[in-house]
Scaffold this motif. Sequence first.
Motif, short mmCIF file in Angstrom:
data_model
loop_
_atom_site.label_atom_id
_atom_site.label_comp_id
_atom_site.label_asym_id
_atom_site.label_seq_id
_atom_site.Cartn_x
_atom_site.Cartn_y
_atom_site.Cartn_z
N ALA A 1 0.83 -1.21 0.00
CA ALA A 1 0.00 0.00 0.00
C ALA A 1 0.86 1.25 0.00
O ALA A 1 0.52 2.26 -0.64
N ALA A 2 1.99 1.22 0.73
CA ALA A 2 2.91 2.36 0.74
C ALA A 2 3.59 2.53 -0.62
O ALA A 2 3.75 3.65 -1.11
N LEU A 3 3.97 1.41 -1.22
CA LEU A 3 4.60 1.45 -2.55
C LEU A 3 3.64 2.03 -3.58
O LEU A 3 4.06 2.70 -4.53
N ASN A 4 2.37 1.77 -3.40
CA ASN A 4 1.36 2.31 -4.31
C ASN A 4 1.30 3.83 -4.24
O ASN A 4 0.92 4.49 -5.21
N VAL A 5 1.71 4.38 -3.09
CA VAL A 5 1.77 5.84 -2.95
C VAL A 5 3.00 6.39 -3.66
O VAL A 5 2.90 7.30 -4.49
N SER A 6 4.17 5.81 -3.34
CA SER A 6 5.41 6.23 -4.02
C SER A 6 6.56 5.36 -3.52
O SER A 6 6.49 4.80 -2.42
N PRO A 7 7.63 5.25 -4.30
CA PRO A 7 8.81 4.50 -3.83
C PRO A 7 9.40 5.11 -2.56
O PRO A 7 9.87 4.39 -1.68
N GLU A 8 9.35 6.44 -2.48
CA GLU A 8 9.87 7.12 -1.30
C GLU A 8 9.05 6.78 -0.07
O GLU A 8 9.60 6.54 1.02
N ALA A 9 7.73 6.74 -0.22
CA ALA A 9 6.86 6.38 0.89
C ALA A 9 7.13 4.94 1.34
O ALA A 9 7.11 4.62 2.53
N PHE A 10 7.40 4.08 0.36
CA PHE A 10 7.74 2.68 0.66
C PHE A 10 8.99 2.59 1.52
O PHE A 10 9.01 1.91 2.56
N LEU A 11 10.06 3.28 1.11
CA LEU A 11 11.30 3.23 1.87
C LEU A 11 11.14 3.86 3.25
O LEU A 11 11.67 3.35 4.25
N ASP A 12 10.42 4.96 3.32
CA ASP A 12 10.20 5.62 4.61
C ASP A 12 9.38 4.74 5.54
O ASP A 12 9.65 4.66 6.75
N TYR A 13 8.37 4.09 4.99
CA TYR A 13 7.51 3.23 5.81
C TYR A 13 8.28 1.99 6.27
O TYR A 13 8.16 1.56 7.43
N LYS A 14 9.10 1.42 5.39
CA LYS A 14 9.91 0.27 5.77
C LYS A 14 10.85 0.64 6.92
O LYS A 14 11.01 -0.12 7.89
N ALA A 15 11.44 1.82 6.83
CA ALA A 15 12.33 2.29 7.90
C ALA A 15 11.56 2.47 9.20
O ALA A 15 12.06 2.14 10.29
N ALA A 16 10.34 2.97 9.10
CA ALA A 16 9.52 3.18 10.31
C ALA A 16 9.13 1.86 10.96
O ALA A 16 9.14 1.72 12.19
#
Length: 264
Positions: A155-170
């Motif tokens: 779902a985060a990746l669907n928003v953007s690659p940056e959101a994906f990486l930020d969410y993974k870090a969180a």
Amino acid sequence: MSARNSQANKTAARERLRIEREKQAKRARARRQLIVAGAVVAVLAVAGGVGYLVVQNTQPTHWEKAAKAELVKPKNTTGDDGLTVVIGKADAKKTLELYEDSRCPACAAFEQAVGSQVRKDVDAGKYKLHYFGATFIDNDAKGEGSKNALSALGAALNVSPEAFLDYKAALYSKELHPDETVDSFAKDDYLIKVADTVPALKGNAEFKKAVEDGTYDRWAMDMSKAFDKSGVKGTPTLKMDGKKIDTPSTPEAYTAAIDKALAG
């Protein structure tokens, strides 16, 4: 007393005794019928309970159903199955493969120690990042958190690659990553709580709905199967050009290992 009265009294006494015996026999029959009926009800109840349990135990779980549901691929993926998650500049010549399980404590330690350096390298075009998500800890430690978190990462990746990486870090952060045996990621509200620390996801209604609806559950299951077929046995695992890189624990050690791998 005349013989006639005496005989009449005896007859009346015998009649009363007969009537009383019939009443007692009737009451006894009624008790037996109640006991038998109760036993039948108990047997039926047990049988019904066993039957219910059998039916429930043979019903597919949510994730078994998800594995056969219609596939919804997140944006920012490639391939017919949407399982290729490559993040970075298109002209980066090398690709770093990263295999992780969201519940993995070693993955959390790696992210906390080296994640920011990985992000700097990817942003600088030093290499692209090819992500593989695993869910094997759900089997080892029991639970659903690895699968549910992987779906939320979709779902985060669907928003953007940056959101994906930020969410993974969180998800891997010291403050929010649970102990491996605590299945916090199985709860949608916890995943949304983590997302609220990511600017691109905080208050994002589309992301929240995708997590709660399990929009990317099938994708997560397919990603997990791809990991299982990869031959990788543990996480985190890093590879470049098909060669495994020993997982470093400091940014300096990571940079040295990556530079060596980039040099071929």
